[in-house]
Write a protein that holds these residues in place. Structure first.
Motif, PDB file in Angstrom:
ATOM      1  N   PRO A   1       0.529  -1.518   0.030  1.00  0.00           N
ATOM      2  CA  PRO A   1       0.053   0.677   0.359  1.00  0.00           C
ATOM      3  C   PRO A   1       1.361   1.510   0.190  1.00  0.00           C
ATOM      4  CG  PRO A   1       0.424  -0.914   2.372  1.00  0.00           C
ATOM      5  CD  PRO A   1       0.047  -2.304   1.284  1.00  0.00           C
TER       6      PRO A   1
ATOM      7  N   THR B   1     -11.937   3.225   2.200  1.00  0.00           N
ATOM      8  CA  THR B   1     -11.024   3.059   1.260  1.00  0.00           C
ATOM      9  C   THR B   1     -10.105   2.028   2.685  1.00  0.00           C
ATOM     10  OG1 THR B   1     -11.508   4.288  -0.550  1.00  0.00           O
ATOM     11  CG2 THR B   1      -9.722   1.992  -0.613  1.00  0.00           C
ATOM     12  N   ILE B   2     -10.132   0.469   2.466  1.00  0.00           N
ATOM     13  CA  ILE B   2      -9.203  -0.484   3.618  1.00  0.00           C
ATOM     14  C   ILE B   2      -7.764  -0.818   2.372  1.00  0.00           C
ATOM     15  CG2 ILE B   2      -9.378  -2.212   5.221  1.00  0.00           C
ATOM     16  CD1 ILE B   2     -12.017  -0.747   5.711  1.00  0.00           C
ATOM     17  N   TRP B   3      -6.975  -1.266   3.237  1.00  0.00           N
ATOM     18  CA  TRP B   3      -5.739  -1.887   2.158  1.00  0.00           C
ATOM     19  C   TRP B   3      -6.455  -3.128   3.175  1.00  0.00           C
ATOM     20  CZ3 TRP B   3      -3.372  -2.273  -1.474  1.00  0.00           C
ATOM     21  CH2 TRP B   3      -1.902  -3.982  -1.403  1.00  0.00           C
ATOM     22  N   GLU B   4      -6.330  -3.871   2.527  1.00  0.00           N
ATOM     23  CA  GLU B   4      -6.726  -5.642   3.060  1.00  0.00           C
ATOM     24  C   GLU B   4      -6.640  -7.015   2.226  1.00  0.00           C
ATOM     25  OE1 GLU B   4     -10.709  -7.839   4.556  1.00  0.00           O
ATOM     26  OE2 GLU B   4     -10.496  -6.019   5.877  1.00  0.00           O
TER      27      GLU B   4
ATOM     28  N   LYS C   1      -5.253  -5.573  -1.699  1.00  0.00           N
ATOM     29  CA  LYS C   1      -5.534  -5.492  -2.230  1.00  0.00           C
ATOM     30  C   LYS C   1      -7.171  -4.321  -1.493  1.00  0.00           C
ATOM     31  CE  LYS C   1      -8.930  -8.574  -2.301  1.00  0.00           C
ATOM     32  NZ  LYS C   1      -9.858  -9.596  -3.089  1.00  0.00           N
ATOM     33  N   TYR C   2      -7.701  -2.854  -1.949  1.00  0.00           N
ATOM     34  CA  TYR C   2      -8.092  -1.800  -1.615  1.00  0.00           C
ATOM     35  C   TYR C   2      -9.553  -2.386  -1.707  1.00  0.00           C
ATOM     36  CZ  TYR C   2      -4.134   1.525  -1.331  1.00  0.00           C
ATOM     37  OH  TYR C   2      -2.944   1.591  -1.417  1.00  0.00           O
TER      38      TYR C   2
ATOM     39  N   GLN D   1     -13.913  -1.150  -0.210  1.00  0.00           N
ATOM     40  CA  GLN D   1     -14.675  -0.346   0.256  1.00  0.00           C
ATOM     41  C   GLN D   1     -15.532  -0.671   0.648  1.00  0.00           C
ATOM     42  OE1 GLN D   1     -15.241   2.406  -3.021  1.00  0.00           O
ATOM     43  NE2 GLN D   1     -13.731   3.560  -2.426  1.00  0.00           N
TER      44      GLN D   1
ATOM     45  N   ASN E   1      -5.297   0.477   8.368  1.00  0.00           N
ATOM     46  CA  ASN E   1      -5.352  -0.158   7.483  1.00  0.00           C
ATOM     47  C   ASN E   1      -6.564   0.860   6.333  1.00  0.00           C
ATOM     48  OD1 ASN E   1      -4.030  -2.225   8.289  1.00  0.00           O
ATOM     49  ND2 ASN E   1      -6.032  -3.168   7.816  1.00  0.00           N
TER      50      ASN E   1
ATOM     51  N   HIS F   1      -6.890   4.113   4.426  1.00  0.00           N
ATOM     52  CA  HIS F   1      -6.358   4.671   3.215  1.00  0.00           C
ATOM     53  C   HIS F   1      -7.613   6.045   2.277  1.00  0.00           C
ATOM     54  CE1 HIS F   1      -2.231   3.140   3.348  1.00  0.00           C
ATOM     55  NE2 HIS F   1      -3.396   1.605   3.400  1.00  0.00           N
TER      56      HIS F   1
END
Length: 113
Positions: free
Chosen positions: A34, A62-65, A68-69, A71, A101, A103
Motif C-alpha cells: 500500500p 477505502t481499506i487495504w486488506e 488489495k483495496y 471499500q 489499514n 487509506h
C-alpha cells in the motif's frame, strides 16, 4: 522457431493442491504494497472520520486488506484509540477495522433525502 508453453504443459501432471499453492505464491510475490499517505492526506482522513462520527453520517472507507483495496460503506459506531481500531456498522454486519489499514474516507449523501 520453438514455442515453449511454460508451466502450462506441466499442469496436467500436477496435483490441484500444487496448482493452488503456486497461484497463492504468485499473488504474494507480485502483490504491491500500500502507498504511504502524506501528512495532509492523514489530516483530511481524520477530519472526515471525525465529521462522520459527530454527525452520524454514512461514510465509505477505502481499506487495504489482503493485498488489495476494499471499500466498505456504513456508519461509524466507535473509534477506539487503545486498540487502534474503528467499528463500522454496515447493512449486513459490524466490521472492526484497524486504523493503519484505512487509506481513504468519503462522506456519503443522506439515504433519507
Amino acid at each position: 522457431m520453438i514455442r515453449d508453453r511454460g508451466t502450462i504443459k506441466w499442469t496436467a501432471m500436477m496435483l490441484p493442491e500444487h496448482v493452488q499453492k503456486i497461484k497463492e505464491w504468485k499473488q504474494e510475490v507480485f502483490a504491491e504494497a500500500p502507498r504511504e499517505l502524506a501528512e495532509w492526506e492523514l489530516e483530511e482522513l481524520q477530519q472526515t472520520i471525525e465529521q462522520a462520527i459527530n454527525q452520524q453520517l454514512d461514510v465509505t472507507l477505502t481499506i487495504w486488506e489482503g493485498a488489495k483495496y476494499l471499500q466498505w460503506t456504513g456508519t461509524i459506531q466507535s473509534l477506539n484509540y487503545n486498540v487502534h481500531e474503528l467499528v463500522l456498522e454496515t447493512i449486513t454486519k459490524t466490521k472492526h477495522i484497524p486504523l493503519q489499514n484505512i487509506h481513504g474516507a468519503r462522506l456519503e449523501d443522506s439515504k433519507y433525502d
